[in-house]
Every structure is written in C-alpha cells, then in structure tokens.
Write a protein that holds these residues in place. Structure first.
Motif, PDB file in Angstrom:
ATOM      1  N   ASN A  60       0.833  -1.200   0.000  1.00  0.00           N
ATOM      2  CA  ASN A  60       0.000   0.000   0.000  1.00  0.00           C
ATOM      3  C   ASN A  60       0.875   1.261   0.000  1.00  0.00           C
ATOM      4  O   ASN A  60       1.863   1.336   0.718  1.00  0.00           O
ATOM      5  CB  ASN A  60      -0.890  -0.026   1.255  1.00  0.00           C
ATOM      6  N   ASN A  61       0.489   2.274  -0.801  1.00  0.00           N
ATOM      7  CA  ASN A  61       1.148   3.591  -0.832  1.00  0.00           C
ATOM      8  C   ASN A  61       2.657   3.521  -1.011  1.00  0.00           C
ATOM      9  O   ASN A  61       3.424   4.067  -0.218  1.00  0.00           O
ATOM     10  CB  ASN A  61       0.818   4.387   0.438  1.00  0.00           C
ATOM     11  N   VAL A  62       3.102   2.874  -2.069  1.00  0.00           N
ATOM     12  CA  VAL A  62       4.524   2.762  -2.367  1.00  0.00           C
ATOM     13  C   VAL A  62       5.003   4.090  -2.941  1.00  0.00           C
ATOM     14  O   VAL A  62       4.468   4.586  -3.934  1.00  0.00           O
ATOM     15  CB  VAL A  62       4.796   1.614  -3.354  1.00  0.00           C
ATOM     16  N   GLU A  63       5.990   4.678  -2.298  1.00  0.00           N
ATOM     17  CA  GLU A  63       6.541   5.970  -2.722  1.00  0.00           C
ATOM     18  C   GLU A  63       7.179   5.860  -4.102  1.00  0.00           C
ATOM     19  O   GLU A  63       7.677   4.805  -4.491  1.00  0.00           O
ATOM     20  CB  GLU A  63       7.609   6.437  -1.725  1.00  0.00           C
ATOM     21  N   SER A  64       7.200   6.996  -4.817  1.00  0.00           N
ATOM     22  CA  SER A  64       7.866   7.044  -6.114  1.00  0.00           C
ATOM     23  C   SER A  64       9.352   6.781  -5.935  1.00  0.00           C
ATOM     24  O   SER A  64       9.948   7.177  -4.937  1.00  0.00           O
ATOM     25  CB  SER A  64       7.654   8.416  -6.760  1.00  0.00           C
ATOM     26  N   LYS A  65       9.930   6.078  -6.888  1.00  0.00           N
ATOM     27  CA  LYS A  65      11.342   5.681  -6.920  1.00  0.00           C
ATOM     28  C   LYS A  65      11.651   4.517  -5.982  1.00  0.00           C
ATOM     29  O   LYS A  65      12.792   4.132  -5.824  1.00  0.00           O
ATOM     30  CB  LYS A  65      12.296   6.844  -6.624  1.00  0.00           C
ATOM     31  N   LYS A  66      10.623   3.938  -5.343  1.00  0.00           N
ATOM     32  CA  LYS A  66      10.823   2.796  -4.459  1.00  0.00           C
ATOM     33  C   LYS A  66      10.460   1.518  -5.203  1.00  0.00           C
ATOM     34  O   LYS A  66       9.703   1.523  -6.166  1.00  0.00           O
ATOM     35  CB  LYS A  66       9.955   2.907  -3.196  1.00  0.00           C
ATOM     36  N   LYS A  67      10.995   0.399  -4.727  1.00  0.00           N
ATOM     37  CA  LYS A  67      10.669  -0.892  -5.338  1.00  0.00           C
ATOM     38  C   LYS A  67       9.939  -1.763  -4.329  1.00  0.00           C
ATOM     39  O   LYS A  67      10.055  -1.584  -3.114  1.00  0.00           O
ATOM     40  CB  LYS A  67      11.926  -1.600  -5.829  1.00  0.00           C
ATOM     41  N   VAL A  68       9.154  -2.677  -4.856  1.00  0.00           N
ATOM     42  CA  VAL A  68       8.513  -3.717  -4.061  1.00  0.00           C
ATOM     43  C   VAL A  68       8.973  -5.045  -4.648  1.00  0.00           C
ATOM     44  O   VAL A  68       9.306  -5.132  -5.821  1.00  0.00           O
ATOM     45  CB  VAL A  68       6.970  -3.607  -4.063  1.00  0.00           C
ATOM     46  N   ALA A  69       8.985  -6.062  -3.803  1.00  0.00           N
ATOM     47  CA  ALA A  69       9.521  -7.329  -4.273  1.00  0.00           C
ATOM     48  C   ALA A  69       8.770  -8.490  -3.678  1.00  0.00           C
ATOM     49  O   ALA A  69       8.247  -8.420  -2.575  1.00  0.00           O
ATOM     50  CB  ALA A  69      10.992  -7.421  -3.909  1.00  0.00           C
ATOM     51  N   LEU A  70       8.738  -9.555  -4.438  1.00  0.00           N
ATOM     52  CA  LEU A  70       8.322 -10.841  -3.920  1.00  0.00           C
ATOM     53  C   LEU A  70       9.603 -11.419  -3.356  1.00  0.00           C
ATOM     54  O   LEU A  70      10.546 -11.688  -4.104  1.00  0.00           O
ATOM     55  CB  LEU A  70       7.768 -11.720  -5.034  1.00  0.00           C
ATOM     56  N   PRO A  71       9.704 -11.547  -2.036  1.00  0.00           N
ATOM     57  CA  PRO A  71      10.973 -11.955  -1.439  1.00  0.00           C
ATOM     58  C   PRO A  71      11.530 -13.208  -2.098  1.00  0.00           C
ATOM     59  O   PRO A  71      10.779 -14.129  -2.415  1.00  0.00           O
ATOM     60  CB  PRO A  71      10.606 -12.216   0.027  1.00  0.00           C
ATOM     61  N   PRO A  72      12.849 -13.251  -2.303  1.00  0.00           N
ATOM     62  CA  PRO A  72      13.438 -14.399  -3.004  1.00  0.00           C
ATOM     63  C   PRO A  72      13.204 -15.716  -2.285  1.00  0.00           C
ATOM     64  O   PRO A  72      13.192 -16.752  -2.893  1.00  0.00           O
ATOM     65  CB  PRO A  72      14.926 -14.072  -3.065  1.00  0.00           C
ATOM     66  N   ARG A  73      12.947 -15.682  -0.987  1.00  0.00           N
ATOM     67  CA  ARG A  73      12.700 -16.906  -0.242  1.00  0.00           C
ATOM     68  C   ARG A  73      11.212 -17.147  -0.036  1.00  0.00           C
ATOM     69  O   ARG A  73      10.822 -17.996   0.730  1.00  0.00           O
ATOM     70  CB  ARG A  73      13.419 -16.848   1.105  1.00  0.00           C
ATOM     71  N   TYR A  74      10.370 -16.377  -0.701  1.00  0.00           N
ATOM     72  CA  TYR A  74       8.931 -16.552  -0.566  1.00  0.00           C
ATOM     73  C   TYR A  74       8.568 -17.950  -1.037  1.00  0.00           C
ATOM     74  O   TYR A  74       8.881 -18.360  -2.138  1.00  0.00           O
ATOM     75  CB  TYR A  74       8.198 -15.500  -1.399  1.00  0.00           C
ATOM     76  N   ASP A  75       7.923 -18.701  -0.182  1.00  0.00           N
ATOM     77  CA  ASP A  75       7.639 -20.100  -0.446  1.00  0.00           C
ATOM     78  C   ASP A  75       6.253 -20.262  -1.066  1.00  0.00           C
ATOM     79  O   ASP A  75       5.256 -19.965  -0.433  1.00  0.00           O
ATOM     80  CB  ASP A  75       7.717 -20.857   0.878  1.00  0.00           C
ATOM     81  N   LEU A  76       6.203 -20.682  -2.302  1.00  0.00           N
ATOM     82  CA  LEU A  76       4.935 -20.831  -3.007  1.00  0.00           C
ATOM     83  C   LEU A  76       4.475 -22.287  -3.019  1.00  0.00           C
ATOM     84  O   LEU A  76       4.051 -22.811  -4.025  1.00  0.00           O
ATOM     85  CB  LEU A  76       5.073 -20.302  -4.432  1.00  0.00           C
ATOM     86  N   LYS A  77       4.586 -22.936  -1.879  1.00  0.00           N
ATOM     87  CA  LYS A  77       4.181 -24.331  -1.750  1.00  0.00           C
ATOM     88  C   LYS A  77       3.000 -24.442  -0.794  1.00  0.00           C
ATOM     89  O   LYS A  77       2.934 -23.761   0.218  1.00  0.00           O
ATOM     90  CB  LYS A  77       5.326 -25.177  -1.177  1.00  0.00           C
ATOM     91  N   LEU A  78       2.069 -25.308  -1.155  1.00  0.00           N
ATOM     92  CA  LEU A  78       0.980 -25.682  -0.264  1.00  0.00           C
ATOM     93  C   LEU A  78       1.377 -27.012   0.337  1.00  0.00           C
ATOM     94  O   LEU A  78       1.715 -27.951  -0.377  1.00  0.00           O
ATOM     95  CB  LEU A  78      -0.327 -25.812  -1.047  1.00  0.00           C
ATOM     96  N   ARG A  79       1.364 -27.083   1.685  1.00  0.00           N
ATOM     97  CA  ARG A  79       1.784 -28.303   2.371  1.00  0.00           C
ATOM     98  C   ARG A  79       0.657 -28.836   3.249  1.00  0.00           C
ATOM     99  O   ARG A  79      -0.116 -28.073   3.800  1.00  0.00           O
ATOM    100  CB  ARG A  79       3.001 -28.021   3.242  1.00  0.00           C
ATOM    101  N   ALA A  80       0.622 -30.157   3.386  1.00  0.00           N
ATOM    102  CA  ALA A  80      -0.350 -30.804   4.267  1.00  0.00           C
ATOM    103  C   ALA A  80       0.406 -31.657   5.289  1.00  0.00           C
ATOM    104  O   ALA A  80       1.394 -32.324   4.953  1.00  0.00           O
ATOM    105  CB  ALA A  80      -1.299 -31.683   3.458  1.00  0.00           C
TER     106      ALA A  80
END
Length: 131
Positions: A60-80
């Motif tokens: 939300n409200n990302v300032e101009s000249k700033k970046k947002v990222a999907l963290p490199p360690r973001y885990d996109l796994k569903l586990r049971a």
C-alpha cells in the motif's frame, strides 16, 4: 504486468496512463514505482481457469522511486500435515514437528481442486490423492 519468476519491471505514468515496462531478468521478482506519486502494488496468481488474477501479496502507498519485491525466499508451496497436536482454527505458534505428508507448487494448481485424504492400512500412513 505478467512477469514470471525472477523478473523486474517499472511502472510509469505518461499522459495520465499507467504502464509497466517489458520485464527483464532479475535476481527475484520486483517492481519499481517511477510514476512520481504513491501507488499500490499487488503480486497476483493468474490461472488459466480464472478470468481475473488472485492477489497474493499487497503493498500500500509505495513511494515514487521505491521498489517492491516478492521476497526471493517466498515459499509458493501448499503443504499438508497430519497431526493431533493442533485443533481446528488454532493459530500455529511455531514450526510443525511432523513430516510433510504432501506438498505442491501453488503455481501448478488449478484455481479449484479436490483432494482425497485416505489411510493406507498396508503402508501404515495417510496419503493425499487428487480426486
């Protein structure tokens, strides 16, 4: 913007219209705000079955000249897991200490799937299979 995996793009605003640059290779997925104003960003999942993407991570409200990222360690796994250590609706307070029963990459799942949890008496454990 539909970037895949490890790419970067820049959001600009020209004559009132927002536009993402063509994604380029990067160390992880990121977007840069170069609009001159604060903007909101989301990282979304888009499946072939869905007409619209599903938001996964919101900035939300990302300032101009700033970046947002999907963290490199973001885990996109569903586990049971199968355990009697927790009750339905309980918030996990630490790591789960039982082995993973099943896992799948979220990007490989259809938006709607059905799975069967069964007890395999001959092997002495539970298993999950697609219905």
């Amino acid at each position: 913007m539909q970037a895949q995996g490890r790419q970067q793009t820049t959001l600009t605003k020209d004559s009132g219209a927002f536009e993402f640059s063509v994604p380029v290779e990067a160390s992880y997925m990121k977007a840069i705000n170069d609009t001159g104003a604060k903007v909101d960003f989301t990282f979304d999942f888009k499946t072939t079955e869905a007409s619209l993407p599903t938001p996964m991570l919101y900035y939300n409200n990302v300032e101009s000249k700033k970046k947002v990222a999907l963290p490199p360690r973001y885990d996109l796994k569903l586990r049971a897991y199968v355990t009697s250590d927790y009750t339905e609706g309980q918030i996990l307070q630490g790591e789960i200490t039982v082995p993973v029963l099943w896992e799948v990459d979220l990007a490989e799942l259809s938006e709607t799937t059905t799975w069967n949890l069964t007890w395999d008496a001959s092997a002495g454990h539970y298993k999950i299979t697609k219905a």
